[in-house]
Motif scaffolding. Structure first.
Motif, PDB file in Angstrom:
ATOM      1  N   LYS A  83      50.700  36.066  35.189  1.00  0.00           N
ATOM      2  CA  LYS A  83      49.509  36.346  35.989  1.00  0.00           C
ATOM      3  C   LYS A  83      48.552  37.277  35.242  1.00  0.00           C
ATOM      4  CE  LYS A  83      49.273  34.696  39.393  1.00  0.00           C
ATOM      5  NZ  LYS A  83      48.680  33.385  39.784  1.00  0.00           N
ATOM      6  N   ARG A  84      49.086  38.216  34.463  1.00  0.00           N
ATOM      7  CA  ARG A  84      48.219  39.089  33.659  1.00  0.00           C
ATOM      8  C   ARG A  84      47.475  38.279  32.614  1.00  0.00           C
ATOM      9  NH1 ARG A  84      51.634  44.698  32.399  1.00  0.00           N
ATOM     10  NH2 ARG A  84      51.627  45.493  34.538  1.00  0.00           N
ATOM     11  N   ARG A  85      48.165  37.331  31.986  1.00  0.00           N
ATOM     12  CA  ARG A  85      47.495  36.465  31.008  1.00  0.00           C
ATOM     13  C   ARG A  85      46.398  35.654  31.680  1.00  0.00           C
ATOM     14  NH1 ARG A  85      52.871  35.623  29.125  1.00  0.00           N
ATOM     15  NH2 ARG A  85      52.986  33.665  30.284  1.00  0.00           N
ATOM     16  N   GLU A  86      46.705  35.147  32.862  1.00  0.00           N
ATOM     17  CA  GLU A  86      45.718  34.358  33.606  1.00  0.00           C
ATOM     18  C   GLU A  86      44.476  35.192  33.931  1.00  0.00           C
ATOM     19  OE1 GLU A  86      45.806  32.906  38.097  1.00  0.00           O
ATOM     20  OE2 GLU A  86      47.153  31.705  36.839  1.00  0.00           O
ATOM     21  N   CYS A  87      44.678  36.432  34.352  1.00  0.00           N
ATOM     22  CA  CYS A  87      43.540  37.306  34.671  1.00  0.00           C
ATOM     23  C   CYS A  87      42.694  37.575  33.430  1.00  0.00           C
ATOM     24  CB  CYS A  87      44.042  38.623  35.274  1.00  0.00           C
ATOM     25  SG  CYS A  87      44.669  38.479  36.966  1.00  0.00           S
ATOM     26  N   LYS A  88      43.334  37.817  32.301  1.00  0.00           N
ATOM     27  CA  LYS A  88      42.594  38.069  31.068  1.00  0.00           C
ATOM     28  C   LYS A  88      41.780  36.845  30.662  1.00  0.00           C
ATOM     29  CE  LYS A  88      45.497  41.658  28.990  1.00  0.00           C
ATOM     30  NZ  LYS A  88      46.373  42.022  27.851  1.00  0.00           N
ATOM     31  N   GLN A  89      42.359  35.657  30.814  1.00  0.00           N
ATOM     32  CA  GLN A  89      41.648  34.435  30.465  1.00  0.00           C
ATOM     33  C   GLN A  89      40.433  34.234  31.371  1.00  0.00           C
ATOM     34  OE1 GLN A  89      44.782  31.563  30.821  1.00  0.00           O
ATOM     35  NE2 GLN A  89      45.702  32.072  28.848  1.00  0.00           N
ATOM     36  N   LEU A  90      40.602  34.506  32.654  1.00  0.00           N
ATOM     37  CA  LEU A  90      39.483  34.360  33.590  1.00  0.00           C
ATOM     38  C   LEU A  90      38.400  35.399  33.315  1.00  0.00           C
ATOM     39  CD1 LEU A  90      41.459  33.647  36.885  1.00  0.00           C
ATOM     40  CD2 LEU A  90      39.925  32.061  35.689  1.00  0.00           C
ATOM     41  N   GLU A  91      38.803  36.621  32.960  1.00  0.00           N
ATOM     42  CA  GLU A  91      37.829  37.659  32.620  1.00  0.00           C
ATOM     43  C   GLU A  91      37.017  37.244  31.395  1.00  0.00           C
ATOM     44  OE1 GLU A  91      40.356  40.999  32.149  1.00  0.00           O
ATOM     45  OE2 GLU A  91      40.457  41.457  34.297  1.00  0.00           O
ATOM     46  N   ALA A  92      37.700  36.654  30.406  1.00  0.00           N
ATOM     47  CA  ALA A  92      37.007  36.195  29.199  1.00  0.00           C
ATOM     48  C   ALA A  92      36.046  35.058  29.523  1.00  0.00           C
ATOM     49  CB  ALA A  92      38.032  35.744  28.157  1.00  0.00           C
ATOM     50  N   LYS A  93      36.471  34.127  30.372  1.00  0.00           N
ATOM     51  CA  LYS A  93      35.596  33.015  30.779  1.00  0.00           C
ATOM     52  C   LYS A  93      34.379  33.532  31.537  1.00  0.00           C
ATOM     53  CE  LYS A  93      37.308  29.235  32.485  1.00  0.00           C
ATOM     54  NZ  LYS A  93      38.105  28.289  33.312  1.00  0.00           N
ATOM     55  N   LEU A 127      39.199  34.757  39.838  1.00  0.00           N
ATOM     56  CA  LEU A 127      39.705  36.016  39.288  1.00  0.00           C
ATOM     57  C   LEU A 127      40.185  36.942  40.398  1.00  0.00           C
ATOM     58  CD1 LEU A 127      40.210  37.987  36.980  1.00  0.00           C
ATOM     59  CD2 LEU A 127      37.787  38.622  37.075  1.00  0.00           C
ATOM     60  N   ARG A 128      39.405  37.051  41.460  1.00  0.00           N
ATOM     61  CA  ARG A 128      39.809  37.913  42.580  1.00  0.00           C
ATOM     62  C   ARG A 128      41.116  37.425  43.199  1.00  0.00           C
ATOM     63  NH1 ARG A 128      34.323  37.603  44.062  1.00  0.00           N
ATOM     64  NH2 ARG A 128      34.887  36.237  45.825  1.00  0.00           N
ATOM     65  N   HIS A 129      41.263  36.112  43.305  1.00  0.00           N
ATOM     66  CA  HIS A 129      42.493  35.542  43.851  1.00  0.00           C
ATOM     67  C   HIS A 129      43.684  35.872  42.953  1.00  0.00           C
ATOM     68  CE1 HIS A 129      45.486  32.359  44.672  1.00  0.00           C
ATOM     69  NE2 HIS A 129      45.039  32.457  45.914  1.00  0.00           N
ATOM     70  N   SER A 130      43.512  35.741  41.640  1.00  0.00           N
ATOM     71  CA  SER A 130      44.588  36.037  40.697  1.00  0.00           C
ATOM     72  C   SER A 130      44.916  37.520  40.691  1.00  0.00           C
ATOM     73  CB  SER A 130      44.191  35.587  39.285  1.00  0.00           C
ATOM     74  OG  SER A 130      44.075  34.184  39.217  1.00  0.00           O
ATOM     75  N   GLN A 131      43.907  38.370  40.775  1.00  0.00           N
ATOM     76  CA  GLN A 131      44.145  39.809  40.811  1.00  0.00           C
ATOM     77  C   GLN A 131      44.900  40.220  42.061  1.00  0.00           C
ATOM     78  OE1 GLN A 131      40.062  41.064  40.380  1.00  0.00           O
ATOM     79  NE2 GLN A 131      40.284  41.492  38.176  1.00  0.00           N
ATOM     80  N   ALA A 132      44.604  39.567  43.177  1.00  0.00           N
ATOM     81  CA  ALA A 132      45.317  39.873  44.427  1.00  0.00           C
ATOM     82  C   ALA A 132      46.782  39.449  44.315  1.00  0.00           C
ATOM     83  CB  ALA A 132      44.654  39.151  45.594  1.00  0.00           C
TER      84      ALA A 132
END
Length: 222
Positions: free
Chosen positions: A183-193, A210-215
């Motif tokens: 999930k941390r990797r997913e958040c970083k990828q979404l932040e980069a996008k 991103l908000r959904h993944s962070q939650a």
């Protein structure tokens, strides 16, 4: 990480070709052993005869290996190769220029392939001074309990800072740690996008993801 009792000292060099002989490794991984590993020393043997703790749940011995590094870098697949070559549970101490960091993975017997252990992702601590104070071994009633407490301390000391939840078993904690990493990797990828996106509608969509993944990440870590 831990201060091991005097009676557990073993102090035997483990030749790299011994590992090669008991592991199936690619040419690339073999080259990493050459480029990254200076020496492997079997430092301690934690066992019923050295700790006066009974074996339980298949945990009969825990080994402590020191790996002296050539550059301070070590790929995880080198550790995984050693873990798969040695049947016992292993805790690693990685040393380089008067510094040390510790690594261990949850290791269990495979339900499919007999004699082929399953080695999960590693929990590694940050580098620290090799002379820094160490923790006493956890108090345990048997070898299985000792292993669990040692591994949980690695989880807590790693960048995940993973604390067990009430009633959560060791495999469940390890699985949650894997989900946190993903999930941390997913958040970083979404932040980069999100940083790269120029279209307003797409930015809104990515920001919602991103908000959904962070939650979800907060729920896993909480």
């Amino acid at each position: 990480m831990f201060l091991y009792p005097e009676q557990t000292k073993f102090g035997r060099v483990l030749p790299k070709n011994k590992v090669y002989g008991h592991a199936k490794l690619s040419r690339a991984v073999r080259q990493r052993f050459v480029d990254e590993v200076e020496q492997i020393v079997w430092r301690h043997k934690l066992a019923p005869e050295t700790l006066r703790l009974p074996a339980k749940s298949g945990v009969t011995e825990i080994q402590v290996f020191e790996i002296a590094l050539k550059t301070g870098d070590l790929r995880e697949d080198v550790l995984r190769t050693i873990d798969r070559a040695v049947p016992s549970l292993i805790f690693f101490e990685l040393t380089f220029e008067d510094r040390v960091r510790f690594a261990a993975s949850f290791k269990r017997a495979s339900e499919i392939a007999t004699g082929s252990p399953v080695v999960e992702t590693y929990f590694e601590t940050p580098w620290q001074d090799a002379k820094a104070p160490r923790l006493q071994l956890p108090v345990a009633l048997d070898m299985a309990g000792l292993y669990e407490q040692m591994l949980r301390q690695h989880m807590l000391s790693s960048p995940l800072a993973l604390q067990p939840r009430g009633g959560e078993t060791l495999p469940e904690t390890v699985e949650r740690g894997n989900h946190i990493r993903a999930k941390r990797r997913e958040c970083k990828q979404l932040e980069a996008k999100l940083r790269k996106e120029t279209q307003f509608n797409r930015k809104v969509e990515i920001n919602a993801q991103l908000r959904h993944s962070q939650a979800a990440l907060a729920e896993l870590e909480g």
